[in-house]
Design a protein around this motif. Structure first.
Motif, PDB file in Angstrom:
ATOM      1  N   ASP A 198     -12.464  11.824  -2.931  1.00 60.16           N
ATOM      2  CA  ASP A 198     -12.329  12.992  -3.808  1.00 60.16           C
ATOM      3  C   ASP A 198     -11.507  12.607  -5.045  1.00 60.16           C
ATOM      4  OD1 ASP A 198     -10.204  12.613  -1.951  1.00 60.16           O
ATOM      5  OD2 ASP A 198      -9.437  14.618  -2.361  1.00 60.16           O
ATOM      6  N   LEU A 199     -10.811  11.465  -4.982  1.00 64.30           N
ATOM      7  CA  LEU A 199      -9.992  11.024  -6.127  1.00 64.30           C
ATOM      8  C   LEU A 199     -10.671   9.919  -6.927  1.00 64.30           C
ATOM      9  CD1 LEU A 199      -6.553  11.244  -4.325  1.00 64.30           C
ATOM     10  CD2 LEU A 199      -7.321  12.654  -6.225  1.00 64.30           C
ATOM     11  N   LEU A 200     -11.912   9.606  -6.558  1.00 67.35           N
ATOM     12  CA  LEU A 200     -12.613   8.518  -7.245  1.00 67.35           C
ATOM     13  C   LEU A 200     -12.693   8.775  -8.756  1.00 67.35           C
ATOM     14  CD1 LEU A 200     -14.193   5.868  -6.701  1.00 67.35           C
ATOM     15  CD2 LEU A 200     -16.249   7.248  -6.443  1.00 67.35           C
ATOM     16  N   ALA A 212       1.930  10.993 -13.449  1.00 68.79           N
ATOM     17  CA  ALA A 212       2.953  10.674 -12.453  1.00 68.79           C
ATOM     18  C   ALA A 212       2.465   9.618 -11.464  1.00 68.79           C
ATOM     19  CB  ALA A 212       3.369  11.949 -11.721  1.00 68.79           C
ATOM     20  N   VAL A 213       1.219   9.759 -11.014  1.00 69.88           N
ATOM     21  CA  VAL A 213       0.703   8.826 -10.002  1.00 69.88           C
ATOM     22  C   VAL A 213       0.592   7.416 -10.585  1.00 69.88           C
ATOM     23  CG1 VAL A 213      -1.799   9.090 -10.389  1.00 69.88           C
ATOM     24  CG2 VAL A 213      -0.978   8.738  -8.098  1.00 69.88           C
ATOM     25  N   SER A 214       0.202   7.316 -11.841  1.00 72.14           N
ATOM     26  CA  SER A 214       0.039   5.987 -12.459  1.00 72.14           C
ATOM     27  C   SER A 214       1.396   5.306 -12.614  1.00 72.14           C
ATOM     28  CB  SER A 214      -0.617   6.105 -13.841  1.00 72.14           C
ATOM     29  OG  SER A 214      -1.774   6.885 -13.766  1.00 72.14           O
ATOM     30  N   GLY A 235       0.845  -1.200   0.000  1.00 70.63           N
ATOM     31  CA  GLY A 235       0.000   0.000   0.000  1.00 70.63           C
ATOM     32  C   GLY A 235       0.875   1.243   0.000  1.00 70.63           C
ATOM     33  N   ARG A 236       0.236   2.379  -0.002  1.00 66.55           N
ATOM     34  CA  ARG A 236       1.025   3.624   0.001  1.00 66.55           C
ATOM     35  C   ARG A 236       0.183   4.805   0.464  1.00 66.55           C
ATOM     36  NH1 ARG A 236      -2.023   7.048  -3.200  1.00 66.55           N
ATOM     37  NH2 ARG A 236      -2.095   6.529  -5.386  1.00 66.55           N
ATOM     38  N   PHE A 237       0.902   5.837   0.912  1.00 68.45           N
ATOM     39  CA  PHE A 237       0.296   7.147   1.157  1.00 68.45           C
ATOM     40  C   PHE A 237       1.092   8.112   0.296  1.00 68.45           C
ATOM     41  CE2 PHE A 237       0.009  11.024   4.044  1.00 68.45           C
ATOM     42  CZ  PHE A 237      -1.272  11.352   3.649  1.00 68.45           C
ATOM     43  N   ALA A 238       0.389   9.001  -0.404  1.00 67.52           N
ATOM     44  CA  ALA A 238       1.076   9.835  -1.398  1.00 67.52           C
ATOM     45  C   ALA A 238       0.687  11.302  -1.243  1.00 67.52           C
ATOM     46  CB  ALA A 238       0.722   9.331  -2.800  1.00 67.52           C
ATOM     47  N   PRO A 239       1.151  11.945  -0.182  1.00 63.64           N
ATOM     48  CA  PRO A 239       0.758  13.346   0.021  1.00 63.64           C
ATOM     49  C   PRO A 239       1.446  14.313  -0.939  1.00 63.64           C
ATOM     50  CG  PRO A 239       2.369  12.686   1.668  1.00 63.64           C
ATOM     51  CD  PRO A 239       2.077  11.454   0.850  1.00 63.64           C
ATOM     52  N   SER A 240       0.790  15.431  -1.185  1.00 68.52           N
ATOM     53  CA  SER A 240       1.420  16.526  -1.921  1.00 68.52           C
ATOM     54  C   SER A 240       1.872  17.542  -0.875  1.00 68.52           C
ATOM     55  CB  SER A 240       0.411  17.197  -2.854  1.00 68.52           C
ATOM     56  OG  SER A 240      -0.145  16.247  -3.717  1.00 68.52           O
ATOM     57  N   PRO A 241       3.093  18.056  -1.008  1.00 70.06           N
ATOM     58  CA  PRO A 241       3.590  18.965   0.047  1.00 70.06           C
ATOM     59  C   PRO A 241       3.065  20.392  -0.102  1.00 70.06           C
ATOM     60  CG  PRO A 241       5.316  18.536  -1.557  1.00 70.06           C
ATOM     61  CD  PRO A 241       4.115  17.750  -2.018  1.00 70.06           C
ATOM     62  N   ALA A 293       1.388  16.048 -15.424  1.00 72.28           N
ATOM     63  CA  ALA A 293       0.116  16.046 -14.699  1.00 72.28           C
ATOM     64  C   ALA A 293       0.123  14.952 -13.644  1.00 72.28           C
ATOM     65  CB  ALA A 293      -1.033  15.832 -15.680  1.00 72.28           C
ATOM     66  N   TYR A 294      -0.622  15.204 -12.586  1.00 74.05           N
ATOM     67  CA  TYR A 294      -0.786  14.228 -11.502  1.00 74.05           C
ATOM     68  C   TYR A 294      -1.175  12.856 -12.045  1.00 74.05           C
ATOM     69  CZ  TYR A 294      -3.847  11.713  -8.256  1.00 74.05           C
ATOM     70  OH  TYR A 294      -4.477  10.727  -7.551  1.00 74.05           O
ATOM     71  N   GLN A 295      -2.132  12.814 -12.997  1.00 81.37           N
ATOM     72  CA  GLN A 295      -2.640  11.523 -13.498  1.00 81.37           C
ATOM     73  C   GLN A 295      -1.519  10.659 -14.058  1.00 81.37           C
ATOM     74  OE1 GLN A 295      -5.611  10.918 -12.749  1.00 81.37           O
ATOM     75  NE2 GLN A 295      -6.639  12.894 -12.612  1.00 81.37           N
ATOM     76  N   MET A 314       6.222  11.121  -1.846  1.00 78.17           N
ATOM     77  CA  MET A 314       5.976  12.564  -1.764  1.00 78.17           C
ATOM     78  C   MET A 314       5.711  13.071  -3.180  1.00 78.17           C
ATOM     79  SD  MET A 314       5.673  14.834   0.486  1.00 78.17           S
ATOM     80  CE  MET A 314       6.300  14.063   1.979  1.00 78.17           C
ATOM     81  N   GLU A 315       4.512  13.586  -3.399  1.00 75.96           N
ATOM     82  CA  GLU A 315       4.130  13.992  -4.754  1.00 75.96           C
ATOM     83  C   GLU A 315       4.487  15.467  -4.969  1.00 75.96           C
ATOM     84  OE1 GLU A 315       0.259  12.202  -5.750  1.00 75.96           O
ATOM     85  OE2 GLU A 315       1.496  10.434  -6.107  1.00 75.96           O
ATOM     86  N   ASP A 316       5.799  15.685  -5.106  1.00 77.40           N
ATOM     87  CA  ASP A 316       6.332  17.056  -5.183  1.00 77.40           C
ATOM     88  C   ASP A 316       6.689  17.436  -6.614  1.00 77.40           C
ATOM     89  OD1 ASP A 316       8.358  15.190  -5.273  1.00 77.40           O
ATOM     90  OD2 ASP A 316       9.785  16.352  -4.090  1.00 77.40           O
ATOM     91  N   ILE A 375      -5.480   2.885  -1.320  1.00 78.21           N
ATOM     92  CA  ILE A 375      -6.600   3.277  -0.455  1.00 78.21           C
ATOM     93  C   ILE A 375      -6.452   4.782  -0.236  1.00 78.21           C
ATOM     94  CG2 ILE A 375      -7.757   2.922   1.788  1.00 78.21           C
ATOM     95  CD1 ILE A 375      -7.652   0.335   0.144  1.00 78.21           C
ATOM     96  N   ARG A 376      -7.456   5.551  -0.633  1.00 76.77           N
ATOM     97  CA  ARG A 376      -7.351   7.020  -0.559  1.00 76.77           C
ATOM     98  C   ARG A 376      -8.755   7.616  -0.463  1.00 76.77           C
ATOM     99  NH1 ARG A 376      -5.275   7.607  -6.852  1.00 76.77           N
ATOM    100  NH2 ARG A 376      -7.139   6.714  -7.791  1.00 76.77           N
ATOM    101  N   GLY A 377      -8.827   8.944  -0.416  1.00 74.96           N
ATOM    102  CA  GLY A 377     -10.101   9.626  -0.253  1.00 74.96           C
ATOM    103  C   GLY A 377     -10.950   9.574  -1.519  1.00 74.96           C
TER     104      GLY A 377
HETATM  105  N1  GLU Z   1      -1.031  13.578  -3.930  1.00 78.87           N
HETATM  106  C1  GLU Z   1      -2.455  13.467  -3.955  1.00 78.87           C
HETATM  107  C2  GLU Z   1      -3.063  14.378  -2.924  1.00 78.87           C
HETATM  108  O1  GLU Z   1      -2.398  14.714  -1.958  1.00 78.87           O
HETATM  109  C3  GLU Z   1      -2.971  12.093  -3.639  1.00 78.87           C
HETATM  110  C4  GLU Z   1      -2.583  11.095  -4.633  1.00 78.87           C
HETATM  111  C5  GLU Z   1      -3.208   9.741  -4.463  1.00 78.87           C
HETATM  112  O2  GLU Z   1      -3.419   9.274  -3.343  1.00 78.87           O
HETATM  113  O3  GLU Z   1      -3.431   9.127  -5.492  1.00 78.87           O
HETATM  114  O4  GLU Z   1      -4.213  14.727  -3.071  1.00 78.87           O
END
Ligand code: GLU
Length: 299
Positions: free
Chosen positions: A198-200, A180-182, A6-12, A176-178, A42-44, A194-196
């Motif tokens: 809002d990203l569905l 890089a995240v993929s 799994g992972r957590f991927a915050p943006s700073p 774009a986020y789409q 870290m999604e920087d 597993i995430r919020g």
């Molecule tokens: N970096 C994104 C954010 O903080 C989340 C990316 C993800 O979980 O896919 O909203």
């Protein structure tokens, strides 16, 4: 689950608040309960939105709340060559084109791009990204994407109708986020995202890119994001306060309750390590509330 990653991927873009701790905790517990690894990325890659020092603050906040990740954190700012390579691959598949539509035109389209700059319509086909143009990926008509979301159940999206051709490199030259995240979910071997929720609506775009690039497709689970008493998502934009540094256990207890877990009364006030140990043992996906979660006082 032996191969769970799994992972957590915050943006700073600022310190963690209650809503981001809650998303981190959901992915952490799902990983730990399944005997999995939990990675940090870290999604920087969006300097205009970043706040100096926020990446380090986030790492400290996670540790302070007992959320230790496995291995070194991955920084997307170090991964630009991989995104460039993916761009090249997609371009060789003839899927990309530059788009020069201005903001006013895009606004009028209400988030579903109509293919105005598609090759053969108004611009040359070659991928000559000129100053001020974004790069979009073509989505075929009738491209339906189905997936089983761990939290939300069966999901379906017709990508052409929900977003149309979407941006993978922004007009300011940033990836774009789409994209890089993929690329990075695949690179890190993530099996469960597993995430919020809002990203569905981003998920079908990520599934599309992963399919096109022939990369590993993770399972997704979207937990309802926490909203404030006006019904808007807790975020930096809605001035959600940073997590208090005193009493990290209290914030963890609040997030556990919001995730539908009721601590035994003698566990209240325990140190974070004990709270997390208890929660990892008792975590079940079915107790996650499906409707939106509201907090009256997000501080
Ligand atoms: N970096 C994104 C954010 O903080 C989340 C990316 C993800 O979980 O896919 O909203």
């Amino acid at each position: 689950m032996a191969d769970y990653i799994g992972r957590f991927a915050p943006s700073p873009t600022g310190p963690l608040h209650l809503g981001s701790l809650y998303a981190a905790l959901a992915s952490y517990l799902d990983a730990r309960a399944n005997g999995g690894q939990w990675l940090l990325r870290m999604e920087d890659i969006d300097p205009p939105r970043e706040v100096p020092g926020a990446a380090d603050t986030i790492l400290h906040q996670l540790e302070h709340h007992g959320l230790y990740w496995d291995g070194p954190a991955l920084y997307q700012s170090q991964r630009l060559a991989a995104y460039q390579q993916a761009l090249l691959t997609l371009s060789e598949m003839d899927l990309l084109y530059p788009c020069q539509c201005n903001r006013a035109r895009l606004r009028s389209l209400n988030h579903v791009y109509d293919g105005y700059c598609r090759p053969g319509r108004s611009t040359p086909t070659a991928l000559n990204k000129s100053e001020g143009s974004a790069i979009r990926i073509q989505v075929p008509v009738g491209y339906e994407i189905y997936w089983h979301d761990i939290v939300q159940g069966q999901c379906r999206s017709d990508l052409r109708q929900s977003t149309g051709d979407f941006i993978i490199m922004r007009r300011d030259g940033l990836f774009a986020y789409q994209l890089a995240v993929s690329i990075d979910d695949a690179y890190q071997g993530i099996s469960h995202v597993i995430r919020g929720d809002d990203l569905l609506d981003s998920t079908p775009r990520q599934l599309y890119l992963l399919q096109k690039l022939g990369l590993q497709i993770p399972s997704y689970g979207h937990v309802p994001v926490i909203k404030n008493n006006q019904g808007t998502k807790l975020s930096k934009q809605t001035f959600a306060p940073a997590l208090p540094s005193s009493a990290p256990g209290t914030s963890i207890e609040r997030c556990l309750a919001l995730l539908g877990m009721s601590l035994p009364s003698d566990a209240a006030g325990a140190p974070v390590e004990q709270l997390l140990q208890w929660a990892s043992k008792h975590w079940t996906r079915t107790q996650i509330p499906l409707s939106s979660v509201q907090v009256i006082d997000p501080s």
